[in-house]
Design a protein around this motif. Structure first.
Motif, PDB file in Angstrom:
ATOM      1  N   UNK A  15       0.840  -1.189   0.000  1.00  0.00           N
ATOM      2  CA  UNK A  15       0.000   0.000   0.000  1.00  0.00           C
ATOM      3  C   UNK A  15       0.874   1.238   0.000  1.00  0.00           C
ATOM      4  N   UNK A  16       0.480   2.239  -0.734  1.00  0.00           N
ATOM      5  CA  UNK A  16       1.271   3.465  -0.774  1.00  0.00           C
ATOM      6  C   UNK A  16       0.893   4.425   0.329  1.00  0.00           C
ATOM      7  N   UNK A  17      -0.276   4.234   0.941  1.00  0.00           N
ATOM      8  CA  UNK A  17      -0.748   5.131   1.976  1.00  0.00           C
ATOM      9  C   UNK A  17      -1.352   4.325   3.108  1.00  0.00           C
ATOM     10  N   UNK A  18      -1.039   4.696   4.341  1.00  0.00           N
ATOM     11  CA  UNK A  18      -1.667   4.083   5.493  1.00  0.00           C
ATOM     12  C   UNK A  18      -2.844   4.952   5.906  1.00  0.00           C
ATOM     13  N   UNK A  19      -4.046   4.364   6.063  1.00  0.00           N
ATOM     14  CA  UNK A  19      -5.224   5.129   6.417  1.00  0.00           C
ATOM     15  C   UNK A  19      -5.637   4.818   7.844  1.00  0.00           C
ATOM     16  N   UNK A  20      -5.987   5.831   8.619  1.00  0.00           N
ATOM     17  CA  UNK A  20      -6.509   5.645   9.962  1.00  0.00           C
ATOM     18  C   UNK A  20      -8.010   5.802   9.921  1.00  0.00           C
ATOM     19  N   UNK A  21      -8.655   5.843  11.069  1.00  0.00           N
ATOM     20  CA  UNK A  21     -10.092   5.975  11.126  1.00  0.00           C
ATOM     21  C   UNK A  21     -10.550   7.424  11.038  1.00  0.00           C
ATOM     22  N   UNK A  22      -9.630   8.376  10.985  1.00  0.00           N
ATOM     23  CA  UNK A  22     -10.006   9.774  10.788  1.00  0.00           C
ATOM     24  C   UNK A  22      -9.939  10.096   9.305  1.00  0.00           C
ATOM     25  N   UNK A  23     -10.706  11.105   8.837  1.00  0.00           N
ATOM     26  CA  UNK A  23     -10.757  11.398   7.412  1.00  0.00           C
ATOM     27  C   UNK A  23      -9.442  11.881   6.823  1.00  0.00           C
ATOM     28  N   UNK A  24      -8.648  12.590   7.611  1.00  0.00           N
ATOM     29  CA  UNK A  24      -7.421  13.180   7.073  1.00  0.00           C
ATOM     30  C   UNK A  24      -6.452  12.106   6.607  1.00  0.00           C
ATOM     31  N   UNK A  25      -5.895  12.224   5.392  1.00  0.00           N
ATOM     32  CA  UNK A  25      -4.944  11.228   4.891  1.00  0.00           C
ATOM     33  C   UNK A  25      -3.643  11.257   5.672  1.00  0.00           C
ATOM     34  N   UNK A  26      -3.025  10.111   5.758  1.00  0.00           N
ATOM     35  CA  UNK A  26      -1.745   9.987   6.448  1.00  0.00           C
ATOM     36  C   UNK A  26      -0.620   9.940   5.415  1.00  0.00           C
ATOM     37  N   UNK A  27       0.589  10.361   5.765  1.00  0.00           N
ATOM     38  CA  UNK A  27       1.707  10.316   4.813  1.00  0.00           C
ATOM     39  C   UNK A  27       2.100   8.881   4.502  1.00  0.00           C
ATOM     40  N   UNK A  28       2.733   8.657   3.359  1.00  0.00           N
ATOM     41  CA  UNK A  28       3.144   7.288   3.007  1.00  0.00           C
ATOM     42  C   UNK A  28       4.073   6.690   4.055  1.00  0.00           C
ATOM     43  N   UNK A  29       3.869   5.406   4.361  1.00  0.00           N
ATOM     44  CA  UNK A  29       4.762   4.692   5.269  1.00  0.00           C
ATOM     45  C   UNK A  29       5.990   4.210   4.498  1.00  0.00           C
ATOM     46  N   UNK A  30       5.760   3.756   3.270  1.00  0.00           N
ATOM     47  CA  UNK A  30       6.860   3.246   2.452  1.00  0.00           C
ATOM     48  C   UNK A  30       6.902   4.030   1.144  1.00  0.00           C
ATOM     49  N   UNK A  31       7.940   4.806   0.967  1.00  0.00           N
ATOM     50  CA  UNK A  31       8.118   5.550  -0.280  1.00  0.00           C
ATOM     51  C   UNK A  31       8.823   4.664  -1.304  1.00  0.00           C
ATOM     52  N   UNK A  32       8.727   5.060  -2.569  1.00  0.00           N
ATOM     53  CA  UNK A  32       9.373   4.284  -3.634  1.00  0.00           C
ATOM     54  C   UNK A  32      10.874   4.154  -3.383  1.00  0.00           C
ATOM     55  N   UNK A  33      11.459   5.203  -2.838  1.00  0.00           N
ATOM     56  CA  UNK A  33      12.897   5.189  -2.574  1.00  0.00           C
ATOM     57  C   UNK A  33      13.276   4.263  -1.422  1.00  0.00           C
ATOM     58  N   UNK A  34      12.271   3.808  -0.672  1.00  0.00           N
ATOM     59  CA  UNK A  34      12.528   2.899   0.446  1.00  0.00           C
ATOM     60  C   UNK A  34      12.616   1.441   0.010  1.00  0.00           C
ATOM     61  N   UNK A  35      12.347   1.163  -1.269  1.00  0.00           N
ATOM     62  CA  UNK A  35      12.248  -0.211  -1.740  1.00  0.00           C
ATOM     63  C   UNK A  35      13.436  -0.606  -2.610  1.00  0.00           C
ATOM     64  N   UNK A  36      13.811  -1.866  -2.491  1.00  0.00           N
ATOM     65  CA  UNK A  36      14.816  -2.428  -3.387  1.00  0.00           C
ATOM     66  C   UNK A  36      14.393  -3.841  -3.757  1.00  0.00           C
ATOM     67  N   UNK A  37      14.675  -4.246  -4.976  1.00  0.00           N
ATOM     68  CA  UNK A  37      14.330  -5.594  -5.420  1.00  0.00           C
ATOM     69  C   UNK A  37      15.338  -6.592  -4.851  1.00  0.00           C
ATOM     70  N   UNK A  38      14.874  -7.709  -4.296  1.00  0.00           N
ATOM     71  CA  UNK A  38      15.812  -8.719  -3.786  1.00  0.00           C
ATOM     72  C   UNK A  38      16.557  -9.408  -4.916  1.00  0.00           C
TER      73      UNK A  38
END
Length: 250
Positions: A15-38
């Protein structure tokens, strides 16, 4: 009347965005730059080294010896190497660390007991976690793909419980994920033969990320007290599991 947000957000690396139970969007937990292919198991560059590891096992080396071998450290993210370590897991204790790994020394002294309070002998414990800076890979915080951190984590180990249902892991205190409020944790899977006994984690009572609400939550993670002795930290998780009648190891 104010709304109360969910204290602990479930993280999905897909998922690109973590959502809570409040309407306001939360910032991404994992950005594209945080990923690497094994790296794949058929990586041609690593093939001779993987062959050497297999030959070492044929010669009597166990998982502890493989993980302690500095030359084999490059294999740590390969699923094939994970399986090789798993299939010759030592009993009782194991160091998860490659030589020279930086971080706060941590000793996990675990115990596994069944629904009757009896020790579970010869259960297979799989543990994996991040480095001191919160990375599963040495190139980025997370591996890309389904269940990729579980399959490819650089800091990992397999150990079997001893005659009194206990195991010891020598490792370092894991760091929290970058740009995240997820507490520091160690992932743990415990199996007995074909039966899965536990899938969850261990979180630490002195972690600054651990809120009051998180501490009060029930779930799959065990909250452990951190003891400090002579420059190292010690935790003593106790796993109470349901063992099916007739369960045996593979």
């Amino acid at each position: 009347m104010g709304m109360r947000t969910t204290p602990l957000l479930l993280v999905s690396l897909l998922a690109s965005v973590v959502r809570s139970q409040v309407p306001a969007p939360q910032p991404p937990v994992v950005a594209e730059s945080d990923l690497t292919a094994p790296r794949p198991d058929d990586d041609r560059e690593l093939a001779p080294l993987l062959a050497k590891a297999k030959k070492a096992v044929e010669g009597g080396a166990n998982g502890a010896a493989l993980l302690a071998d500095k030359e084999l450290a490059a294999l740590r993210e390969l699923t094939a190497f994970h399986h090789l370590v798993r299939d010759c897991a030592p009993r009782g204790e194991l160091s998860m660390l490659p030589p020279g790994e930086p971080g706060q020394p941590l000793v996990v002294r675990g115990a596994v007991k069944d629904q009757h309070g009896k020790p579970v002998v010869d259960a297979l414990v799989y543990a994996y976690h991040t480095s001191q800076k919160g990375w599963y890979s040495d190139r980025a915080p997370h591996f890309s793909g389904m269940d990729a951190n579980e399959k490819h984590a650089r800091l990992f180990g397999y150990v079997r419980t001893d005659a009194v249902g206990q195991f010891v892991l020598y490792t370092i205190r894991p760091g929290g994920y970058p740009r995240s409020t997820v507490p520091e944790h160690i992932h743990l899977h415990i199996d007995l033969g074909k039966q899965n006994l536990f899938v969850g984690g261990v979180v630490f009572d002195d972690d600054a990320r651990l809120t009051k609400e998180m501490r009060e939550q029930s779930g799959r993670d065990l909250l452990v007290t951190v003891e400090k002795q002579g420059g190292k930290q010690i935790v003593r998780p106790e796993f109470k599991v349901e063992v099916a009648e007739g369960a045996t190891k593979k």
